[in-house]
Each structure stands twice: as C-alpha cells, then as structure tokens.
Write an enzyme that holds these catalytic residues in place. Structure first.
Site, short mmCIF file in Angstrom:
data_model
loop_
_atom_site.label_atom_id
_atom_site.label_comp_id
_atom_site.label_asym_id
_atom_site.label_seq_id
_atom_site.Cartn_x
_atom_site.Cartn_y
_atom_site.Cartn_z
N ASP A 219 0.22 -10.89 5.43
CA ASP A 219 -0.24 -10.95 4.04
C ASP A 219 0.07 -12.30 3.40
O ASP A 219 -0.17 -12.49 2.20
CB ASP A 219 0.32 -9.79 3.21
CG ASP A 219 1.84 -9.69 3.28
OD1 ASP A 219 2.42 -10.14 4.28
OD2 ASP A 219 2.44 -9.17 2.32
N HIS A 220 0.55 -13.23 4.20
CA HIS A 220 0.77 -14.60 3.70
C HIS A 220 0.05 -15.65 4.53
O HIS A 220 -0.23 -16.73 4.03
CB HIS A 220 2.28 -14.89 3.62
CG HIS A 220 2.94 -14.04 2.59
ND1 HIS A 220 3.29 -14.49 1.35
CD2 HIS A 220 3.25 -12.71 2.60
CE1 HIS A 220 3.81 -13.50 0.65
NE2 HIS A 220 3.81 -12.41 1.39
N HIS B 48 4.24 -13.66 7.75
CA HIS B 48 3.64 -12.32 7.73
C HIS B 48 2.14 -12.40 7.44
O HIS B 48 1.68 -13.29 6.74
CB HIS B 48 4.32 -11.46 6.66
CG HIS B 48 5.61 -10.83 7.11
ND1 HIS B 48 6.61 -10.48 6.23
CD2 HIS B 48 6.06 -10.48 8.35
CE1 HIS B 48 7.61 -9.93 6.92
NE2 HIS B 48 7.31 -9.94 8.19
N HIS C 217 3.77 -10.19 -5.80
CA HIS C 217 3.91 -9.35 -4.59
C HIS C 217 4.33 -7.92 -4.89
O HIS C 217 5.30 -7.43 -4.32
CB HIS C 217 4.97 -9.91 -3.63
CG HIS C 217 4.74 -11.31 -3.24
ND1 HIS C 217 3.49 -11.84 -3.06
CD2 HIS C 217 5.60 -12.33 -3.01
CE1 HIS C 217 3.60 -13.09 -2.72
NE2 HIS C 217 4.86 -13.43 -2.69
N HIS D 156 16.64 1.30 9.41
CA HIS D 156 15.73 0.36 8.74
C HIS D 156 16.31 -0.03 7.40
O HIS D 156 16.90 0.78 6.70
CB HIS D 156 14.35 1.01 8.53
CG HIS D 156 13.40 0.13 7.76
ND1 HIS D 156 12.87 -1.02 8.31
CD2 HIS D 156 12.94 0.20 6.51
CE1 HIS D 156 12.09 -1.61 7.41
NE2 HIS D 156 12.12 -0.88 6.31
N ASP E 191 9.36 -12.02 -6.36
CA ASP E 191 8.97 -10.87 -5.54
C ASP E 191 9.40 -9.57 -6.23
O ASP E 191 10.59 -9.31 -6.39
CB ASP E 191 9.66 -11.01 -4.17
CG ASP E 191 9.39 -9.84 -3.23
OD1 ASP E 191 8.60 -8.96 -3.59
OD2 ASP E 191 10.00 -9.84 -2.14
N HIS F 9 14.54 -12.67 4.50
CA HIS F 9 13.42 -11.73 4.51
C HIS F 9 13.36 -11.09 5.89
O HIS F 9 14.18 -11.41 6.76
CB HIS F 9 12.12 -12.47 4.16
CG HIS F 9 10.94 -11.59 3.95
ND1 HIS F 9 11.00 -10.42 3.24
CD2 HIS F 9 9.63 -11.69 4.36
CE1 HIS F 9 9.80 -9.86 3.23
NE2 HIS F 9 8.96 -10.60 3.90
N HIS G 47 6.07 -17.82 4.58
CA HIS G 47 6.55 -17.20 5.83
C HIS G 47 5.36 -16.66 6.62
O HIS G 47 4.23 -16.68 6.14
CB HIS G 47 7.57 -16.10 5.53
CG HIS G 47 7.04 -14.94 4.75
ND1 HIS G 47 6.74 -15.02 3.41
CD2 HIS G 47 6.75 -13.66 5.12
CE1 HIS G 47 6.29 -13.85 2.97
NE2 HIS G 47 6.29 -13.02 3.98
N GLY H 268 12.97 -5.61 3.48
CA GLY H 268 13.07 -7.07 3.45
C GLY H 268 12.91 -7.62 2.04
O GLY H 268 12.83 -8.83 1.86
N HIS H 269 12.86 -6.72 1.06
CA HIS H 269 12.62 -7.16 -0.31
C HIS H 269 13.81 -6.86 -1.22
O HIS H 269 14.54 -5.90 -1.01
CB HIS H 269 11.36 -6.47 -0.87
CG HIS H 269 10.13 -6.81 -0.11
ND1 HIS H 269 9.40 -7.96 -0.35
CD2 HIS H 269 9.49 -6.16 0.89
CE1 HIS H 269 8.37 -8.00 0.48
NE2 HIS H 269 8.39 -6.92 1.24
#
Lengths: 532, 532
Positions: B55-56, B53, B369, B343, B174, B120, B51, B346-347
């Site tokens: 960090d990816h 983001h 992760h 909020h 994850d 996600h 995806h 997403g995990h």
C-alpha cells in the site's frame, strides 16, 4: 437440525437455514438436504423447536411442505414461525402446538420430550430432554446462563440436576463460544450501558441491534422511559418483531414511549431514540441507507449518537466498518466496539459449558452449533472434565450415530448437505450454475453469433459480437472488430462445413487465446450458430 | 500517496495500491488516479518512499510509467520495488536512489527532505521531514514505537525532538490504531511466544505470517536454531522476500537452519519448522491449499502445530476461520487468536500517537493511513492534547489544502479516486462493466438469437436461446422451450418489421417478466438479431 431415531420412530429438533457463503453467487438462502427424512416421513412424529432464530426455524417452511408433521414450540417461537408460514400461504396446512418449559410430552410411542428453560438472545428459548428407552438425551439448544435475565426467568438448574441424577446418556451442548474463557455477561449489563448513553447524550440516540433480541429492545424502552425519551422503530424486521412481541406480551411499554417516525419528528433531539435494523451494516438495511444519506425519511443530524448493540457476524466486519465510517462522516458519534459494553453474546462461554456438563454428568458429550474449531475446544473442555475421548464424538453432517450404554458408534451416513434456494428455485442452482456465475462475475461474457446456410455451411451473416462485463465496449471498438476478424479468419481457414460443435469449440479456443493475450482476461465465450 | 506542492515544485511521498473491494468483481488491484500529477509532471522532482509494503509501493510501477521521476527509498524498500519493476520490464528506465535514516536531501529548489528511523512491521521503514519555506512538515510513515526492536534500531526520538524545537508546521501521523488505548507491544514479545511453541511442540510447527515481516521471520529462524529445528520456506511471496532479505543482509541464518522442502522431508517432525504464506486464509495461498489437502508437496500430519502469526485483515476473517477449521479437521493443533501472543500490530496505539505529537508539537495535526473512524479517534486525541479543532483537518482524497503559519485552508479539489486494474486493462473497467458483472453473478444471462430477412424482416431462423449461470439447463428444458414460445408469440403479435432496437427492448421486457414470474430471478437478457 437433528433427527433422533428409535425403532420405527423419528423425532426432529429444529429446522434452520443458513445464509449463503460468498461463493454462492445469487443464492438467497441455504436449507438442509432432508432427503433421508422425506424418505422416512412416516416414521417422523414431531418437529420440536428450541427457539425462533432463523438458523433454527428458517428452513421449516420448506421442510414442512415435504414433511407435514406437527410442530412443537414456545409461544414466541411459534409466533415467528407463523409469520413465515403465512407469507408462503402454508399456515392453514401446518399443525403448530404450543409448549412451555417444564412440560412433558409423549411425542412418539417410545420417546418423551421434556422442555426446560434456558437463556439466550431471544425470549422463550428452551432446551429439550428426550427420554428414550436407550437413555436420556439432553439437547441444550442455543443457551447461555444468565443469573439476572431481563425477564427474570433463570435457567432451570434443578431440572438439569434431576436429569443428571436420572442418568444422562448423551448431552448435546451449544459450543459456539467454547473458545471463550470465563462466563458470558448478563444481558442486563447491556441495559445499564444503554441507559448511560441515553442519559449522557445531548442529541438523538439511534440504536441498531438484532430485531429478535426482544430483551434488549425492552431495555431500550425502559431506559427511554427513565430518561424521558420516545422510541420509534425503523426497519422491516424490527417493526415486524416488535409488533409480534408487543401483541404476545413479550414487550411491555407501560410508559407509552413507543411512537412512529412522524412522532419523533416533532420532538427535540434529546427526547428521541430510534431503534433500527442494520447492526450488521447490511447494504440494504435501514441504518446503512441512513449512513449513505439514502433513507427516504431519516437522516443523521450532527449531535446524534449511534449505538451498534451487536457484534459483526463473521463476514460482515467490512460492512459494519463502512457504515461506522459513513456515520462519523455525517457528524454522528458512534459507539461500536464490543468493549463498549453495548453487546453481550447469547451463547455460553467455557465456564457455563462446564457447569452444564457438571449438572448433567453425561456418558457422551456432543458439541453442537459451532464451527469445527469450536467443537474441538468443546472436546478439550470435556476431556479436562474427565469424559473419555471416545465418548466425545464430533458428528459430521449426515452421519448417523448409534448411542447406547455400550458405545457411541458411527453406523452409517445418509444423504445430506446444502440445498441452495434462489428465488423460487429450490436446489436447481448447483455447481455448474455457480461456476458459470463465478466466471461471468470475474471477466464477463462474449457472445459470437453467425448465420450459416443449411447444407452448404456458407457464412450468410456475422460473425456479430456482443459482450457484457468484459470491457467497456464504447472504448474497445478496436478490440471488438479485431475479435470479429479473428473469428472470420478461423472460419475461412477451417471452413464452415464441419460439425457445429467443432466450429464452436475452435472459435472458443482462438478467440479465448486472442482475448487473453490482449487483456489477460478470460471472458466466457459463447459461439452461437444460426442455421438459415 | 501524498503530494506536496510549493511554488513550482512537487514532491510525492509513497505510491501504493489497494486490494479490490468485494463489489469490484474481477478487479486485480486498485491504484490511485494520478491525473493531476501527470498534468503537472514537469513540477515533480521526486518520489520519496517510506517503506516497502504494497500500500506504499504497489502503485509505483503504474505511476512511474507515466511520471518517470527519481525514486528515493531505503535499501530493502528499493529491493522490493526493483522486483516489481523488473517483472514489468521497467527497471532499466527507472532511477532508484538509496537513502538511509538521518540523511538530508535537497529534493527540489525549496524543499529539503530529512529521513528518520521509525519502527514498523517491515524493516527499513522511515518517516520523512520536509523542510519547506512554509515550515516543517513531518510525515510519520506507518510507524509504531518499539523500544526493543528485533534489529536493535529504535526510533530516532532525539531527531523528532529537534524537529519539535525547530518548529513543526504540520505533523501527518499514522492513525491506523488510533482506536486502541495504550501502547502496541514490541515485536520481540512475538518472538518469545513463538520460541515457547517451538520448545513445547512435539511435532512439526507450521507458521504463517506476512512475507514482508522480516523481523518475525528472523525470530522464527533464531528460535529454530535454539531448539534445533530446521526451517523450510513455502509460498511464492515468502520465498521471494526471504531471498531478497537474505541477500541484502536483513535476515541472518548463522546456524544454517534454513533448508528447502526436500530438506525437511527427511527430518523427524520435532526437528521441523515450516514458514508459509497464507496467514489471511487466502483461498489460493500455500496454507489454504495444505488445509484443503490440495498442496502438491505438503500435507498436515497429526501432531502438527500451526501458528497464525497475523491477525485477519478486515474482510478476511471468514477465510481464516475456514482454514483454521480445515487444519483442525486434519488433526493439527492451531494457534490463531491475537490473545495467543503470536502477533502484534505494526502501528502506533494511542499513547504512541500522543508521544509523537508531544515530541513534534505541531501547529497542524493531520491523521493519515486510517479509515475515517480512525481519523476521528486521532482528532479526539489531538484535541485532548490542546490542538485547536480547526488545526486538525481530516483531508479527503483529492483535496488540496494550503497550510501556512496563518491557517489551514482547503483551496481546491483535483481529479482523484480509484483506478481499477484488471489484467492488462488500467481504468477500462468502470461502473458499467462492474454493474454488468454484478448482474451476471447474481442471476446469469440468457441470450436470444434470431435471423431476420433483410428488408422484409421475416423470421428466418430461431429464436434460439442460450443461458449461463441462470438455471441448470438440462433440468430446465421446459422453461427454455416456453421462453422460446414467449419470444415467438411476441414476434408474431408485434411483427418483425420494426426498428430492431424496438424489437429487442420488447423481447427483453416480455421475457424478463416471464422469467421473473417463473423463477423470481432477473437474468441479463441479450436479444441478438442477425440480418440475413
């Protein structure tokens, strides 16, 4: 710190410090600007102290040096303050007077102080009622309501109710937890959780908490006695506070469970509790060093259980996380969430704040001890209880308000703010120094030195270049030699027989541009010209 | 980033960046050390991306420069990556291939990749199953289970179940939220809360969230349409992502509520929504500048409601608090707690992780992760589900594990770790530079310059002293002139005709000691000798 002024009299409550914000690079502590009080020193009759936490007593060694007036506080509060004053060699010059809850004290001609018991995360905390000709001012101190406190001393509700009956002009209420609905849990609930961990754990138990939370330490000692464990104390402030609290009778070890680090070495793991500092994951604290395998005398053994009996103070979350990770890596089990029941707050939640307001029924309600958003939440609570908005002012630091039966008025603003203490320097680190430290920390520095002949301005030697914190010099020789060329070219093209300030600023410009093009960094550039 | 090697083939999943730790002064971003992959470049057949983001994908522009191999990702993921590659002028040199969930791809001779839909906090996220001769490896990507996702695309449970039936050797799951009991709430619950705020608010509504959370932005647009408000977008990354997502069809604005900052200026407050960056209180973000009254085009109006539709990332708590305080000060109402329902994560929480393991029934379960403590919690979950401890290895960065039907074995460790990027420099800022920046940031620098005669070593000029970030120079003239005296005295007593390194180190010692005695500070001392 709050100052109360009536006619020619000033009474001060508390004198704390704060720890530096992350942009106050290199600063040790921050103390209040007391210029107004120093100027009006002769009016001040007393410093009244609510409790012994740093944010209430930590500024006093600096403040008392400039304003040597009598201090009033409870036994433990004074014990902790004495330690600080002794360290600075000031103890002999300070007048410390012990008070106790329930006591009344004529602190100045028109002002009487009456101290009342409140609960908090350190023993011997009091609130203070100032009886003035303008009316009663009740200052809650930091407080929570604990119906089952560890030392059995509950808050003095009947005295608060009597203040209410007498008529309270102004209530100043701890708003730290004004965001939290409900009631703050009793400290004794933490003791139950800790006892359960001590009972269940098959190995050693390490427990980190605030050194000043004497009641929590007492509960660890009691649980250890119950489950036949010995307790060693580790970390400078923990050893210090436990010593003072034992000596003064605030800690009791009737089963002799307290021992030292050598004492636990010989015991099997399930007989050991280690009380330690480092509940905030502070990089130099005892627990962090243990977690990094850098402690001289202690290491984690597989089977250890580590309890964080504290919540991270805002800003410390990452330190705590890192310490927790490191402890897990070494094979410990770690109990670290607030949901685990190993910590409760020392501050009143919404229902306690409301109860306080109900007891006092003040004309003016002032939030104290919270960030601005906490004050806003306090205001909402007070509004809901029927206090008119104009009677709930949120005071800014330095504002002087006149509170009378008629109205609450902001009458003036006095010099105030933060004084930064760095080493021995008090207030000598200001915006310019901090801005330089910031730039140095981001991109380092490059110093350019050259010798010019007096009179002719002829280049005799250099330019030489030294850099630190900018690039790894050994691998950047080309960049360094190109930088020298840039400076030499500038000197050739522009001559060296100008005002030096002109030459320097020219070098800063061309070299700064060159380095930014090459590296996208902005090191501080310091040209130095030696006249020979 | 994970690399999977079979025989002479390597397939890589993701290539992220991380943001610098607080001790990495001046560092912009941190990318992985890929030396092993660079060395084995010819074996690599593909980069598969889960995806979009940071960090990816954030490390890819650096990694692809050294390893120019094909990249596979979904449409939005590639759209975001393209932007990054274009910025670096690399787009033309990169081979980007679009995939979609459900697709199978022979990525190398022995390895087939099958992509599957997961939910996600950014659209178009996939998990990846690698079908290898050694067995199936299922990599979850970042995921949560959302039964009511905003785009209606639920996770592909039946495909996961089929993997399970086929027999999964290794599941990589994850573990970010492995500490959290229960299920993570659906993103649509946030939409309901936001809609309620838009309905109730009598003034403007400002909403800060992550720019990449396109589904949340869609829900803001939908709620605005419902309650007849217009939406303006503010902040560079928000404008950028909204643009890409609109263009690609991930965002739909069927009621034309989107407008620009000028468009909302003319509207009454209750018709306005402002979508903005700054949900982490980052000091330079749009919302922080608004909160500091430093934004060029926007200011808070009394009656505004500000929603933080995001939780602070660890380390940002204080920034968020400060921004919230500032917004309250300007008269806004602020909704900022996770309990406010604005909020959701997403995990996957614990029950979702367990469901994933139940569907896949893997031989080996690997947490990915998460911080180490999250991996430990994942391990506890997997243990409880009957997976033997030896089959739940927690891999360290750089470790190479061999996973076969027989056993999971740590076979070697390759060069790995963090490469610091500062400006244009990749890896040139290391421990020495950081240590210098640290010292400079705490106590500043003092440069001591003198000219010595070539040959004789006679002092021709100086010593001159320049300091930065140490003390406020204008108020420390005495200290500076005493410092010069200390150096001159040292030179007189020790002569100047020594090795210069000896003179320099002597000056550092005497001056360092002198300054510490006077200030309790340790500035960096740089003696520079000019030979004339």
């Amino acid at each position: 710190m709050f100052a109360f002024e009536y006619d020619q009299e000033i009474v001060v409550i508390d004198g704390g410090l704060k720890f530096p914000e992350e942009d106050m690079l290199g600063v040790d502590i921050v103390i209040p600007d007391t210029s107004y009080l120093v100027e009006n020193k002769e009016k001040i009759s007393a410093f009244l102290i609510t409790h012994g936490h740093e944010d209430h007593i930590g500024g006093l060694p600096y403040i008392l040096k400039q304003i040597p007036k009598p201090v009033y506080g409870t036994k433990l509060t004074l014990g902790l303050l004495e330690g600080k004053l002794r360290e600075k060699g000031m103890l002999a010059d300070c007048e410390l007077n012990q008070i106790h809850p329930g006591m009344k004290l004529q602190v100045s001609k028109h002002i009487e102080a009456e101290f009342f018991k409140v609960n908090h995360s350190i023993p011997d905390t009091v609130g203070i009622c100032l009886r003035t000709p303008a009316g009663l001012i009740v200052h809650s101190g930091d407080f929570k309501i604990d119906h089952t406190p560890v030392d059995g001393q509950v808050m003095d509700f009947s005295r608060l109710a009597r203040f209410g009956d007498e008529g309270v002009l102004t209530a100043m209420i701890d708003s730290t937890n004004a965001e939290r609905p409900g009631f703050t849990q009793s400290e004794t609930t933490v003791g139950e959780t800790i006892a359960e961990v001590l009972r269940e754990a098959t190995g050693r138990v390490l427990l980190a908490t605030f050194a000043s939370n004497v009641h929590r330490i007492q509960q660890v000692i009691d649980a250890a006695a119950k489950y036949k464990r010995k307790v060693a104390v580790n970390g400078r402030s923990m050893v210090n506070v436990v010593g003072i609290a034992m000596e003064m009778g605030y800690l009791k070890d009737s089963h002799n469970v307290l021992t030292d680090l050598d004492g636990i070495k010989k015991l099997p793991p399930h007989k050991v509790v280690l009380l330690t500092t480092g509940s905030q994951g502070e990089p130099m604290s005892a627990l962090s060093r243990i977690a990094n395998s850098e402690h001289r005398r202690l290491e984690i053994l597989p089977g250890d259980t580590v309890i964080f009996a504290a919540n991270p103070i805002p800003g410390n979350e990452k330190f705590v996380s890192r310490t927790v990770d490191n402890l897990f890596r070494l094979g410990a089990d770690v109990i670290y969430e607030s949901v685990s029941g190993t910590h409760v707050s020392g501050h009143a939640s919404q229902e306690e704040i409301k109860l306080m307001l109900s007891l006092l029924r003040p004309k003016y309600a002032l939030p104290i001890h919270g960030e601005y958003r906490h004050c806003i939440h306090f205001k909402k609570l007070a509004l809901n209880m029927g206090i008119p908005e104009k009677n709930i002012p949120i005071l800014k630091i330095g504002e002087m308000w006149e509170l009378s039966a008629d109205a609450a008025k902001h009458v003036s603003t006095v010099p105030s703010g933060q004084v930064l203490v760095d080493g021995l320097g008090i207030g000598d680190v200001g915006n310019i120094v901090l801005r330089d430290r910031k730039q140095l920390s981001m991109d380092g520095i490059m110093v350019v030195v050259m010798s010019l002949e007096k009179g002719s301005g002829k280049l005799l030697s250099g330019p030489d270049i030294v850099s630190r914190g900018f690039v790894y010099v050994r691998e950047s020789e080309d960049l360094m030699s190109e930088s020298r060329k840039v400076v030499r070219k500038f000197l050739t093209e522009n001559g060296t027989n100008h005002e030096w300030s002109v030459i320097k600023s020219g070098i800063r410009d061309v070299l700064g541009k060159f380095l930014y093009d090459k590296t996208r960094r902005h090191p501080m550039i310091i040209p130095i010209i030696m006249e020979v």
